[in-house]
Enzyme design. Structure first.
Site, mmCIF file in Angstrom:
data_model
loop_
_atom_site.group_PDB
_atom_site.id
_atom_site.type_symbol
_atom_site.label_atom_id
_atom_site.label_comp_id
_atom_site.label_asym_id
_atom_site.label_seq_id
_atom_site.Cartn_x
_atom_site.Cartn_y
_atom_site.Cartn_z
ATOM 1 N N CYS A 97 0.854 -1.169 0.000
ATOM 2 C CA CYS A 97 0.000 0.000 0.000
ATOM 3 C C CYS A 97 0.894 1.224 0.000
ATOM 4 O O CYS A 97 2.033 1.196 0.405
ATOM 5 C CB CYS A 97 -0.907 0.010 1.213
ATOM 6 S SG CYS A 97 -0.031 0.000 2.755
ATOM 7 N N ALA A 98 0.396 2.340 -0.504
ATOM 8 C CA ALA A 98 1.166 3.564 -0.710
ATOM 9 C C ALA A 98 2.207 3.364 -1.810
ATOM 10 O O ALA A 98 3.062 4.194 -2.025
ATOM 11 C CB ALA A 98 1.828 4.053 0.572
#
Length: 299
Positions: free
Chosen positions: A125-126
């Site tokens: 994620c990110a």
């Protein structure tokens, strides 16, 4: 300027060397909105800032991060990407908060132009970033054949998941914890689990901490990236309350990493290194995790 968080948590902070500070003013902000009934509400949301990492005079990468421990993040990222060799002399680290940059300087010259060109976006994620030849670094990795006791796993799971954290304060964040036996030592959080791992790697490098008898605990998925980084750090065991990817399991088996996932209450699954797992705790004596547990399985 002080690089690490202003209140470096000591061993008296619940036994942690470094623990989350959910009330740190720069890490979250209060945002107002409306709830399902149209009523005004205010909640804490996690900050997200760019941090550009330089190695000597070369720009390496820009990471999105919550902004704490930029020195550990930079050194750990470079170490896990194979850009800082074991024993490399770090002569200085400078962080400019206004320019959102951190520069790591070494005694020897470095040139990674070709390596930087070979970037791979990861499933983190990110949106994590690794460099294309990172897998090649595993060729010479030999992990210690360290035992992993189930009593340690149960104790760590209960302790970590009840520790005050940014996740419990605001959500939208991952945690990674460096542990020794049944004791959590360093607990890092960030918008991407790869950043949290790199912070721990950087702390280990700068503090001269041996990985041989350590366990890495993560709230996120046990992906290939997580397994590779753990192996490159020399840590022999990786555990998570979340699940696995097939490639992550394959790599763990190849490098001799003990891999435990879906660790919740008395339940867990070991998909690599089961021969090093010492079942010294009766699962029947371990309470089930409450359905309303504060932490869910991370994505």
């Amino acid at each position: 300027m002080q690089l690490t968080a202003p209140e470096e948590n000591g061993p008296d902070a619940g036994g942690y060397v470094i623990a989350p500070d959910p009330k740190a003013p720069r890490l979250t902000r209060a945002v107002t909105g409306a709830d399902q009934s149209g009523e005004a509400t205010e909640i804490a949301v996690v900050e997200e800032r760019p941090l550009t990492i330089f190695l000597n005079g070369q720009e390496i990468v820009t990471a999105m991060t919550i902004g704490d421990y930029p020195d550990y993040l930079a050194v750990g990222f470079l170490r896990n990407q194979g850009m800082l060799a074991d024993g490399e002399e770090i002569t200085g680290i400078s962080y400019d908060e206004e320019l959102e940059t951190v520069v790591v300087r070494t005694a020897s010259a470095t040139t990674y132009e070709e390596k930087v060109k070979k970037k791979t976006r990861t499933s983190g994620c990110a949106v994590g970033t690794v460099f294309g030849d990172m897998m090649e670094g595993l060729a010479g990795v030999t992990l210690p054949q360290a035992e992993l006791r189930t009593s340690w796993l149960y104790a760590l799971s209960q302790r970590i998941n009840t520790t005050p954290s940014l996740y419990l304060e605001a959500g939208a964040i991952h945690g990674t914890v460096l542990c020794k036996e049944d004791r959590p030592l360093v607990y890092m959080e960030d918008v991407g689990r790869h950043n949290a791992v790199d912070k721990i790697a950087g702390w280990m490098v700068l503090e001269g901490v041996s990985p041989d008898d350590k366990i890495l605990y993560t709230t996120g998925r046990l992906t290939s990236e997580m397994v590779i980084k753990t192996a490159l750090m020399g840590i022999p065991a990786l555990a998570s309350r979340s699940g696995f990817t097939a490639w992550g399991v394959e790599i763990a088996r190849e490098v001799g990493l003990t891999l435990v996932g879906r660790l919740r209450g008395k339940r867990f699954v070991c998909l690599a290194g089961e021969d090093r797992l010492v079942r010294d705790a009766d699962p029947g004596s371990v309470p089930d995790e409450a359905k309303k547990s504060g932490r869910k399985g991370g994505a």
